[in-house]
Design a protein around this motif. Structure first.
Motif: not given
Length: 162
Positions: A15, A17-20, A124, A136
């Motif tokens: 993803d 845009t995610s920090k995960v 994360r 991201g």
């Protein structure tokens, strides 16, 4: 058989845009599963054979601080706390806190004449600064950084325990 002999399976959830980050990998390794488990269990020895693990500072018998750095000029400082330490199932699972928060797990199983190592991680990015702000956008670099660290660690693990 080496950890890069084509028997490896790597995946990560994507993803942009995610920090995960979610990683899952399977590796066929030559050698006894108990030997691999014992080397992974002895986290204090990791810096002696895993170049990207820069230091381990025990807190007690279930937790410690770890500093890791792969090819990117970013050192991650983590607190690991053992959640599962089961020599019968050869499973190690730890929580991560610090520059990453989440968990990681190693499971070692017999596989024919060798071993099957399964690694999972969900984390994360919480490190202050650029690593967190651009997690991201920099995802491909961070994933490559992680894979490089894990491949080097697997090769060293095979030399040490295999």
């Amino acid at each position: 058989m080496s950890p890069s002999a084509g028997a490896d399976r790597w995946s990560h959830a994507y993803d942009p845009t995610s920090k995960v980050f979610r990683f899952s990998s399977w590796h066929l390794l030559p050698g006894d599963p108990d030997a691999f488990y014992e080397e992974l269990h002895d986290i204090e020895a990791w810096p002696s054979w895993w170049p990207q693990v820069r230091s381990v500072e025990p807190i007690d018998d279930r937790s410690g601080y770890v500093a890791i750095r792969s090819f990117l000029p970013i050192t991650l400082r983590l607190k690991l706390v053992a959640l599962v330490d089961d020599s019968v199932s050869r499973t190690l699972r730890a929580s991560l806190d610090g520059d990453l928060t989440g968990w990681s797990r190693f499971v070692v199983q017999p596989a024919g004449e060798g071993s099957l190592l399964h690694y999972d991680q969900e984390a994360r990015v919480t490190k202050p600064g650029a690593a967190s702000r651009f997690a991201g956008a920099a995802r491909p670099l961070l994933v490559a950084n992680h894979r490089s660290m894990m491949r080097t660690g697997l090769r060293a693990l095979v030399r040490r325990a295999g």
